[in-house]
Design a protein around this motif. Structure first.
Motif, short mmCIF file in Angstrom:
data_model
loop_
_atom_site.label_atom_id
_atom_site.label_comp_id
_atom_site.label_asym_id
_atom_site.label_seq_id
_atom_site.Cartn_x
_atom_site.Cartn_y
_atom_site.Cartn_z
N GLU A 189 0.83 -1.21 0.00
CA GLU A 189 0.00 0.00 0.00
C GLU A 189 0.86 1.26 0.00
O GLU A 189 0.47 2.29 -0.53
N LEU A 190 2.05 1.16 0.59
CA LEU A 190 2.97 2.29 0.60
C LEU A 190 3.81 2.36 -0.67
O LEU A 190 4.14 3.44 -1.15
N LEU A 191 4.17 1.18 -1.19
CA LEU A 191 5.03 1.11 -2.37
C LEU A 191 4.53 -0.02 -3.27
O LEU A 191 4.96 -1.17 -3.14
N PRO A 192 3.61 0.28 -4.20
CA PRO A 192 3.02 -0.77 -5.04
C PRO A 192 4.03 -1.57 -5.85
O PRO A 192 3.76 -2.72 -6.22
N SER A 193 5.21 -1.00 -6.10
CA SER A 193 6.21 -1.72 -6.89
C SER A 193 6.91 -2.81 -6.10
O SER A 193 7.66 -3.61 -6.68
N TYR A 194 6.67 -2.89 -4.78
CA TYR A 194 7.37 -3.86 -3.95
C TYR A 194 7.10 -5.28 -4.42
O TYR A 194 5.96 -5.76 -4.40
N LYS A 195 8.13 -5.95 -4.91
CA LYS A 195 8.07 -7.32 -5.42
C LYS A 195 7.03 -7.52 -6.52
O LYS A 195 6.63 -8.65 -6.80
N ALA A 196 6.60 -6.43 -7.17
CA ALA A 196 5.53 -6.54 -8.17
C ALA A 196 5.94 -7.40 -9.35
O ALA A 196 5.11 -8.09 -9.95
N HIS A 197 7.24 -7.39 -9.69
CA HIS A 197 7.69 -8.15 -10.84
C HIS A 197 7.66 -9.66 -10.59
O HIS A 197 7.82 -10.44 -11.52
N ARG A 198 7.46 -10.08 -9.33
CA ARG A 198 7.40 -11.50 -9.02
C ARG A 198 5.97 -12.05 -9.02
O ARG A 198 5.76 -13.23 -8.76
N VAL A 199 4.99 -11.19 -9.27
CA VAL A 199 3.60 -11.63 -9.24
C VAL A 199 3.28 -12.41 -10.50
O VAL A 199 3.47 -11.93 -11.61
N ALA A 200 2.79 -13.63 -10.30
CA ALA A 200 2.47 -14.49 -11.43
C ALA A 200 1.07 -14.20 -11.96
O ALA A 200 0.83 -14.20 -13.16
N GLN A 201 0.13 -13.97 -11.06
CA GLN A 201 -1.25 -13.72 -11.48
C GLN A 201 -2.00 -13.17 -10.28
O GLN A 201 -1.54 -13.19 -9.16
N GLU A 202 -3.19 -12.65 -10.56
CA GLU A 202 -4.04 -12.17 -9.49
C GLU A 202 -5.42 -12.78 -9.63
O GLU A 202 -5.94 -12.91 -10.73
N ALA A 203 -6.00 -13.14 -8.50
CA ALA A 203 -7.36 -13.65 -8.48
C ALA A 203 -8.15 -12.82 -7.49
O ALA A 203 -7.65 -12.43 -6.45
#
Length: 322
Positions: free
Chosen positions: A65-79
């Protein structure tokens, strides 16, 4: 001894070939490697207590919530969540090799049958569990084992010595780091080496965690600034002080990055107050398996007899053969 569970089983997975399989053909390379790692660590360092620390949330909301980029590149998918009142709009799924995911459950089964403690905190990463357990320990020396340099910020001398065994280059090349070693390696003040390391990390950033850092400030410059001004608060205070020795470029970068640095204090800093630390078993090393029958079944099912045998030797067990 506090083990960074995910860090170590990821390393085990990539260190051993997937041709190591269970009786039904499922890969067990991470399982074998992780058990062997614990056996080796216990044999070398002789802890009296041991906890495998878990990520109950690898990308916590209080950080994203403070830094949306935090580990964002590791996200495989969202449900989507089913709860309408949840503040988040989706569940972030970490991109993990397909053949590793089921092995995590196998590892947890083996740990439970062996009677080795696992611990996690709701809404927190393993780092926060480690930070909390290390900060609240008042009796025994603490040894943290991880391949993640972020945990160097927990090194301390008081109230008990806290050291990090950094295994980023493998167990054979492990580095034992305390305040002196962190200060010497990274050029930060020894008196507050752990906190200074975290502040340096905020300034330099870390692409692997999605931390942009302050433009134009790398690791060496960050360390020099923290050392020169004492801490990050004082450094930021110098931005608006016309008598400070900050260069115009650094002054401008720090001023433009003020919002990021406010967020980074929470995102980068390992928590020492994680709530509801959920634990299994007792952290004292077991004198015998907690569930010998289940452990024997897992040995046969997963074909991990040699690894469990090494663990038994390290713990001083006498396993009864079937």
């Amino acid at each position: 001894m506090l083990l960074d569970g995910a860090s170590l089983w990821f390393r085990s997975f990539h260190a051993l070939p997937e041709k190591l399989t269970a009786a039904d053909g499922r890969p067990v390379n991470a399982v074998r490697g992780f058990i062997d790692t614990i056996a080796s660590l216990v044999s070398q360092h002789h802890p009296t207590r041991l906890v495998v620390c878990l990520d109950l949330d690898w990308r916590p909301a209080f950080r994203t919530e403070l830094l949306p980029s935090y580990k964002a590149h590791r996200v495989a998918q969202e449900a989507p969540h089913s709860g309408a009142d949840d503040a988040r709009t989706g569940i972030d799924v970490e991109e993990v090799p397909d053949t590793l995911t089921p092995q995590v459950d196998m590892i947890l089964e083996v740990l439970a049958a062996a009677g080795l403690m696992t611990s996690g905190a709701v809404g927190c990463e393993a780092d926060d569990v480690i930070g909390t357990l290390a900060a609240t320990e008042a009796v025994d020396d603490v040894l943290v084992v991880s391949g993640d340099r972020d945990l160097l910020q927990v090194v301390a001398d008081d109230p008990v010595p806290v050291r990090v065994l950094y295994v980023g280059h493998g167990l054979a090349r492990a580095e034992l780091m305390g305040p002196t070693e962190v200060a010497d390696r990274y050029g930060v003040p020894v008196g507050r080496a752990g906190t200074a390391y975290a502040e340096m990390s905020m300034l330099r950033g870390d692409p692997s965690d999605g931390l942009p850092g302050v433009p134009g400030i790398g690791e060496k410059t960050a360390a020099k600034l923290i050392t020169a001004y004492g801490d990050l608060d004082a450094l930021e205070g110098a931005v608006d002080d016309p008598t400070s020795t900050l260069t115009p470029r650094v002054r401008s970068s720090l001023r433009d990055s003020a919002e990021y640095l406010r967020a980074a204090r929470t995102v980068v800093t390992v928590r020492t107050d994680a709530q509801t630390v959920e634990s299994t078993a007792d952290d004292h090393l077991p004198s015998a398996p907690a569930d010998p029958e289940r452990l024997a079944d897992l040995i046969d099912e997963l074909r991990i007899g040699a690894s469990v045998g090494r663990l038994a030797d390290a713990l001083g067990w006498e396993l009864t053969p079937r």
